[in-house]
Structure formats: C-alpha cells, structure tokens
Design an enzyme around this catalytic site. Sequence first.
Site, PDB file in Angstrom:
ATOM      1  N   LYS A  76       2.915 -12.266   0.355  1.00  0.00           N
ATOM      2  CA  LYS A  76       4.363 -11.980   0.015  1.00  0.00           C
ATOM      3  C   LYS A  76       4.442 -11.521  -1.407  1.00  0.00           C
ATOM      4  O   LYS A  76       3.910 -12.288  -2.359  1.00  0.00           O
ATOM      5  CB  LYS A  76       5.076 -13.264   0.394  1.00  0.00           C
ATOM      6  CG  LYS A  76       6.428 -13.263   0.205  1.00  0.00           C
ATOM      7  CD  LYS A  76       7.059 -14.589   0.611  1.00  0.00           C
ATOM      8  CE  LYS A  76       8.590 -14.702   0.455  1.00  0.00           C
ATOM      9  NZ  LYS A  76       9.094 -16.082   1.289  1.00  0.00           N
ATOM     10  N   SER A 151      12.696 -15.732   4.366  1.00  0.00           N
ATOM     11  CA  SER A 151      12.478 -14.555   3.631  1.00  0.00           C
ATOM     12  C   SER A 151      11.312 -13.665   3.812  1.00  0.00           C
ATOM     13  O   SER A 151      11.091 -12.905   2.863  1.00  0.00           O
ATOM     14  CB  SER A 151      12.872 -15.137   2.044  1.00  0.00           C
ATOM     15  OG  SER A 151      11.718 -16.152   1.928  1.00  0.00           O
ATOM     16  N   SER A 175      11.506 -20.301   5.749  1.00  0.00           N
ATOM     17  CA  SER A 175      11.012 -18.822   5.588  1.00  0.00           C
ATOM     18  C   SER A 175       9.540 -18.276   5.901  1.00  0.00           C
ATOM     19  O   SER A 175       9.008 -17.379   6.117  1.00  0.00           O
ATOM     20  CB  SER A 175      11.131 -18.271   4.016  1.00  0.00           C
ATOM     21  OG  SER A 175      12.414 -18.218   3.649  1.00  0.00           O
TER      22      SER A 175
HETATM   23  N1  GLN Z   1      17.045 -19.074   4.416  1.00  0.00           N
HETATM   24  C1  GLN Z   1      16.743 -20.291   3.523  1.00  0.00           C
HETATM   25  C2  GLN Z   1      17.458 -19.880   2.214  1.00  0.00           C
HETATM   26  O1  GLN Z   1      17.852 -18.729   2.283  1.00  0.00           O
HETATM   27  C3  GLN Z   1      15.520 -20.512   3.451  1.00  0.00           C
HETATM   28  C4  GLN Z   1      14.884 -19.359   2.758  1.00  0.00           C
HETATM   29  C5  GLN Z   1      13.328 -19.735   2.204  1.00  0.00           C
HETATM   30  O2  GLN Z   1      12.666 -20.803   3.111  1.00  0.00           O
HETATM   31  N2  GLN Z   1      12.766 -19.199   1.311  1.00  0.00           N
HETATM   32  O3  GLN Z   1      17.753 -20.562   1.202  1.00  0.00           O
END
Ligand code: GLN
Length: 483
Positions: A76, A151, A175
């Site tokens: 990532k 994400s 994410s």
């Molecule tokens: N959807 C969550 C957020 O937007 C989690 C994102 C993540 O785990 N990086 O904060």
Amino acid sequence: MHQMTLAEIARGLADKKFSSEELTKNLLARIAQLDPQLNSFITLTEDLALQQAKAADARRANGESGALLGAPIAHKDLFCTQGIRTSCGSKMLDNFKAPYDATVVAKLAAAGAVTLGKTNMDEFAMGSANESSYYGPVKNPWNLEHVPGGSSGGSAAAVAARLLPAATGTDTGGSIRQPAALTNLTGLKPTYGRVSRWGMIAYASSLDQGGPLARTAEDCAILLQGMAGFDPQDSTSIDEPVPDYSASLNGSLQGLRIGVPKEYFGAGLDPRIADLVMASVEALKKLGAVVKEISLPNMQHAIPAYYVIAPAEASSNLSRFDGVRFGHRCENPKDLIDLYKRSRGEGFGPEVQRRIMVGAYALSAGYYDAYYLKAQKIRRLIKNDFMAAFNEVDIILGPTTPNPAWKLGAKNSDPVAAYLEDVYTITANLAGLPGLSMPAGFVDGLPVGVQLLAPYFQEGRLLNVAHQYQQNTDWHTRTPTGF
Ligand code: GLN
C-alpha cells in the site's frame, strides 16, 4: 501462474518448477495488460522487482529456503520505500520519495519478498471506497462499476484480480477487512502493536495497524509472519514473541465458543448478508464450534466516537505537511501564512480537509471535553464490552460490512453515509483487537465477508478458524470473470 497462492508459489519455487524471475515477469506482464481497467497501482517497480527476484533465485540456489523467498507482493502506498515515490494517495506527496524503508518493507525484503509496486489507496487512508485517491478511483474486479472498498482498495483489487498473490494494507477503522470483504479476500488486522508502524505514514496513530491481504487464511499467515514483531523504533510496538502462524492453522475447532452479538443484526444490515453470516455459523458448528448470543451494548456509540478520535489524531499528524518540509509547495507564496494556506489547500483533497477541520475543532479549547474526552470515554466502554464478551467466548463473529460494494460515486455527496459502512469494523480498532474478514458468499454477484474478532495477540486463532472454514467451503476460490 497467476492463479497460485503464496503457499503454492513457495512449493513451486522450492521444487524448482519455475524461478522467481519467471513468475515476476509473468505477473508484471499481467499487470500491464489488466491494471488499466482497475487502477490498482500508483507506481510499478519493475526494475526493483526483477533485481529482487534474481537475488531470491540466487539465495535459493545457495540452499536458502523460506515461504516468502521469491514471492511477489506489493505495498500500500503509505509504507515508505527508500528512493521510491510514497504518495499516500495524495497530491501532497506526489513528489515524495521516501529516504528510508518502513520496517514492514525492510522485513519483507529481508525475507526475500519481491515488490512489484505500490498500490492505490484513499488519500491518507481516509475512506471506505478508494474514491478519494489523487490518482483516481480503484474499480472492483467483481464489477467494474462498483468500488473495491477502502482505504486499501488498490491492494485488494490487485489481489482479487490475480495480479499478484498478496499485498500489504493498513487498517485504522476497517481498511484491510472492509476491502477484503468487498473483493472476496481474506484480510487480517493484527492486534495494535503487533506490526511496526515505523515508516507507515500516520493517519490516526492510536488506531493504525498494518496487516496482510491475500486470498486465503494460509497466505495471510505467511505474510503476517514476515510483517510481525517487536520494533524498538515504534514506541507502541509490543515486545511479545511472534508465534508460528502457519502452525496454528490446523487446530481442531471442537468446542470453540463463538459469540454472535445481537447488536450486529439491527436495522441497516442487508438481510441477505445476515443470512450468509448465519450460514457461516452453521458451517463452523459442523466443525465442532458452539454458538452463543452475546451483547456489545456500546456498539452504537462507536461511529461517533471513531469519527472524533480519528480526525483529531489526523489533524495533528497532518500538520507536518506544511509546504516547507515535505511534499507539495504552492507557487510564489506572498508570505509564510500564504505558503501554509495555499500549499495545504492545493495539496489535500476535500475528504482530508474535512477531517482536519473536524479534528482541529474537536480538539480546540472549549470543545475538547465535549468531544474528544467523551469519545475517549466511549472508547474505554467499548473495550470493556469486548473484555466481558471474551470471558464467555473464544471468538466473536458477524458481518464485516452492512452492504456489498456500492456503485462508484453513489455515496460521494454524503460522507456520513460512507462512515456508516464502517459500523462493524471500527470497534476492533478502538479496542486494539485483532480482526479478520473471510469470504462467505455473494449477493447480486458481489462478494460478502464474515468478520472474526479475537482477544489480544490471538491472530493464530483467527487464522485457524478461517483456515478450517476455507478447508470446508469454496467461496475464497471464486475468481472474478475476466481476471
Ligand atoms: N473508513 C474509515 C475511515 O475513513 C477507515 C479507514 C482506514 O481504516 N484507514 O476513517
């Protein structure tokens, strides 16, 4: 070749059926051919990959072995990679080449993994759809009109489309698990402190945790083995021995106590997903598990608490991007304030700006007690709920997401609608617990995930349950048409 799992690749390399160089070339060609449809990579690292593959082949020729020696992976794009662009999905860091490798990157490279590239992601890991990336949205290989989740959406789409067997992700509020669920993968968020955050660009430091995305629990065990461990450079890393995760896969589930929280089945959950979750419970019962209804009474407060704490930490973490030290700088600033304002205004996208403003507001004098402090108290109540539940059960099971993957753009005008999709995943981050999502069926041709949660440092138990489930089901073997 692209259908092989990490475990199959390790056996093939050990048996000299192919070399890492051959496999790497094959997958790079596949990425060049298919990724334009998906947009799952931000940067490809062909030269590095071929160099690492040749080095791995040489190490094997010298008698070395190891499950990751010569295995192709991707990171990532928020794991720092020395000399390689590390963008975090943001215009702010479009020109940033990291001066060092993240601990996870260094550990996997030392184990002989081959880095094919850096995967697309929501900007600064903020999102659940991979639509907030400066590099454009990622498409779900199961239906190109739908989101892959976020994400870590680039890592998920690439692995689901068989562009490579496994990739790293990070999970602040879901994410890893959420994109795994929406693309038919197995994804594991480890216990907070199990995997080093050194060199992982911070979103919300008390919640962020790196982990593996792969097609099987067996492969998650292999990748996690290479990522986990104490790191003196990360002050929140925990000095606990790392067990042999692959050795934990084959334990019997006889007598395993599964807790199913009644709060998970309220309004908002697609009833077809509820049915698939109950079907997975039945499958585990056949393997000897016993099931009990439990309660997590403070779950309803998790989303509001998370969406105060995560933005609060983000507003602090992202203050370092000021146009002076890192990344984007505006043209011809009039003075220092103009430099800050325009560099940040131009460098950050709308979702990141929204979170910085929410976080700065929640932390400001006069509001701190009402928002941040209260959210921290809820966080403790949520942790206490889990501690009480784990006195009664060994594992907690439920849906990973309330809905299957939605259409690209469907939630763009309503950020809160997207936040609600995190309802099942964020509690594990607030409590610091490990969680795993595994494939459990399909709704309208789109994958559905089941989430398992375990007590601290019981990643092995999660992998054991998921592996036994996967030995007796074939959801995880389904491949999206066209890939
Ligand atoms: N959807 C969550 C957020 O937007 C989690 C994102 C993540 O785990 N990086 O904060």
